[in-house]
Design a protein around this motif. Structure first.
Motif, mmCIF file in Angstrom:
data_model
loop_
_atom_site.group_PDB
_atom_site.id
_atom_site.type_symbol
_atom_site.label_atom_id
_atom_site.label_comp_id
_atom_site.label_asym_id
_atom_site.label_seq_id
_atom_site.Cartn_x
_atom_site.Cartn_y
_atom_site.Cartn_z
ATOM 1 N N ARG A 30 0.790 -1.003 -0.098
ATOM 2 C CA ARG A 30 0.078 0.115 0.111
ATOM 3 C C ARG A 30 0.936 1.313 -0.125
ATOM 4 O O ARG A 30 1.855 1.238 0.621
ATOM 5 N N ALA A 31 0.490 2.212 -0.725
ATOM 6 C CA ALA A 31 1.277 3.428 -0.641
ATOM 7 C C ALA A 31 0.701 4.540 0.264
ATOM 8 O O ALA A 31 -0.604 4.423 0.583
ATOM 9 N N ASN A 32 1.508 5.330 0.858
ATOM 10 C CA ASN A 32 1.333 6.240 1.660
ATOM 11 C C ASN A 32 0.513 7.589 1.097
ATOM 12 O O ASN A 32 0.661 7.749 0.014
ATOM 13 N N GLU A 33 0.615 8.790 2.120
ATOM 14 C CA GLU A 33 -0.003 9.909 1.678
ATOM 15 C C GLU A 33 1.234 10.679 0.953
ATOM 16 O O GLU A 33 0.818 11.229 -0.115
ATOM 17 N N ILE A 34 2.444 10.502 1.211
ATOM 18 C CA ILE A 34 3.589 10.901 0.498
ATOM 19 C C ILE A 34 3.167 10.548 -0.863
ATOM 20 O O ILE A 34 3.398 11.311 -2.143
ATOM 21 N N ALA A 35 3.127 9.255 -1.217
ATOM 22 C CA ALA A 35 3.168 8.604 -2.568
ATOM 23 C C ALA A 35 1.923 9.349 -3.298
ATOM 24 O O ALA A 35 1.868 9.502 -4.569
ATOM 25 N N GLU A 36 0.446 9.466 -2.485
ATOM 26 C CA GLU A 36 -0.564 10.293 -3.135
ATOM 27 C C GLU A 36 -0.160 11.510 -3.864
ATOM 28 O O GLU A 36 -0.544 11.874 -4.885
ATOM 29 N N GLN A 37 0.445 12.174 -2.990
ATOM 30 C CA GLN A 37 0.898 13.688 -3.334
ATOM 31 C C GLN A 37 1.895 13.496 -4.514
ATOM 32 O O GLN A 37 1.615 14.363 -5.545
ATOM 33 N N LEU A 38 2.741 12.688 -4.609
ATOM 34 C CA LEU A 38 3.729 12.517 -5.609
ATOM 35 C C LEU A 38 3.065 12.171 -6.998
ATOM 36 O O LEU A 38 3.470 12.664 -7.837
ATOM 37 N N PHE A 39 2.235 11.149 -6.558
ATOM 38 C CA PHE A 39 1.437 10.568 -7.992
ATOM 39 C C PHE A 39 0.712 11.570 -8.640
ATOM 40 O O PHE A 39 0.763 11.743 -9.746
ATOM 41 N N ALA A 40 0.031 12.539 -7.809
ATOM 42 C CA ALA A 40 -0.741 13.638 -8.492
ATOM 43 C C ALA A 40 0.194 14.537 -9.160
ATOM 44 O O ALA A 40 -0.401 15.360 -10.185
ATOM 45 N N ARG A 41 1.416 14.721 -8.965
ATOM 46 C CA ARG A 41 2.379 15.581 -9.681
ATOM 47 C C ARG A 41 2.501 15.389 -11.136
ATOM 48 O O ARG A 41 3.287 16.198 -11.669
ATOM 49 N N PHE A 42 2.289 13.977 -11.463
ATOM 50 C CA PHE A 42 2.556 13.512 -12.796
ATOM 51 C C PHE A 42 1.699 14.005 -13.749
ATOM 52 O O PHE A 42 1.493 13.495 -15.309
ATOM 53 N N ALA A 43 0.433 14.629 -13.561
ATOM 54 C CA ALA A 43 -0.700 15.021 -14.510
ATOM 55 C C ALA A 43 -1.577 15.912 -13.966
ATOM 56 O O ALA A 43 -2.272 16.026 -12.890
ATOM 57 N N PRO A 44 -1.168 17.383 -14.470
ATOM 58 C CA PRO A 44 0.117 17.180 -15.580
ATOM 59 C C PRO A 44 1.437 17.457 -14.700
ATOM 60 O O PRO A 44 1.581 17.622 -13.750
ATOM 61 N N LEU A 45 2.184 16.960 -15.709
ATOM 62 C CA LEU A 45 3.908 17.048 -15.165
ATOM 63 C C LEU A 45 4.284 18.346 -15.607
ATOM 64 O O LEU A 45 4.372 18.625 -16.681
ATOM 65 N N LEU A 46 5.046 19.045 -14.788
ATOM 66 C CA LEU A 46 5.522 20.318 -15.066
ATOM 67 C C LEU A 46 6.966 20.382 -14.790
ATOM 68 O O LEU A 46 7.440 19.616 -13.843
#
Length: 312
Positions: free
Chosen positions: A80-96
């Motif tokens: 299972r991925a944690n909250e840090i992973a959730e925040q990181l995942f969201a940064r790839f769409a859009p990728l800036l």
């Protein structure tokens, strides 16, 4: 004439150098931090995969776009991925990116660590997958250059974007044991072998809760409460979590005790502590993907469990 030709050649060379410098130093497309590498809505993001010569990491949604986020380490280990992973995942769409460098020649690609780099990034959207090359490790994450394979454009990423992927086993694993809090259950049952004992939990303002044995509700059991406080605070290290379907070395561990949590007639979850083949202890709950290795001091909790379960 010869002197004039030399001067002219010098002027042309200087102009060429100036033009090259201008191209290299040109302003990014858009404001710093707003250069779009991959334009996509968050709902379209399905998977992010990072790999190099020694590390393979994937973040992916299970089921629908609102499904749980999972972390895959290597080819099979799923956690299972944690909250840090959730925040990181969201940064790839859009990728800036913070800067766009355009298409670079081989010399420039080598300078920024992109020539022949084995570091790869893939972002899978509902519309298809997009691949990128990342700067080689010799460049360090302080200069996270990325090459978009679709058109060869090079970008400078924010330095905070990629380190968590490289250190995913330490940074992105969910260490949460339960999906509920300490104030949400009002009873629990402790089982050791064929012996079980149920406690009612009575909350008290500004004071610790009391554990009331169901067979003697007027006699709080402080020993059971203190024991359970240690159980509740069990915290395996991030690297000690096994993935879905993984079995500890030596085979499936043997149950030592189990705690089931209730709220009224609703079962909220459970904690099972078991002994592995080598004598070490593991825990598993309603939330963990698999077994998690406990610290060495967990053996003292196991030794006291029978006393709490029998009331003797």
């Amino acid at each position: 004439m010869r002197a004039r030709g030399v001067v002219l050649q010098g002027v042309l060379a200087a102009a060429g150098l100036a033009a090259a410098f201008f191209v290299w130093q040109r302003e990014p497309v858009g404001a710093p931090g707003e250069v779009v590498v991959l334009d996509a809505p968050k709902r379209a993001l399905e998977r992010v995969r990072y790999e190099d010569a020694s590390v393979q990491v994937e973040l992916f949604r299970e089921g629908t776009k609102d499904g749980e986020l999972w972390l895959r380490l290597g080819a099979k280990r799923e956690l299972r991925a944690n909250e840090i992973a959730e925040q990181l995942f969201a940064r790839f769409a859009p990728l800036l990116a913070t800067r766009s460098l355009g298409v670079l020649d081989a010399e420039r690609l080598a300078e920024v660590g992109l020539k022949d780099s084995h570091r790869k990034l893939a972002v899978k959207l509902s519309s298809g997958e997009h691949t990128f090359t990342l700067a080689a490790s010799s460049s360090g994450w302080g200069s996270p250059y990325l090459r978009r394979e679709m058109d060869g454009h090079v970008f400078l990423l924010p330095p905070s974007l990629l380190p968590d992927l490289e250190n995913a086993a330490h940074r992105l694993v969910d260490r949460t044991l339960h999906t509920f809090g300490a104030s949400e259950y009002d009873a629990l049952t402790i089982t050791v072998g064929s012996t079980s004992r149920t406690f009612l939990v009575r909350a008290r303002a500004q004071r610790p809760a009391e554990f009331l044995p169901r067979e003697a509700p007027d006699s709080p059991d402080e020993t059971a409460w203190k024991w359970h406080e240690r159980v509740w605070l069990l915290s395996p290290a991030q690297t000690d979590f096994l993935g879905r379907g993984e079995v500890p070395p030596g085979g499936e561990p043997r149950e030592s005790f189990r705690v089931e949590y209730l709220r009224g007639d609703q079962r909220l979850g459970q904690l099972t502590v078991a002994r592995g083949a080598g004598g070490e202890f593991y825990a598993r709950t309603e939330h963990t993907a698999g077994w998690a290795k406990l610290p060495p001091w967990a053996d003292s909790i196991v030794l006291e469990a029978e006393k709490v379960a029998t009331g003797r």
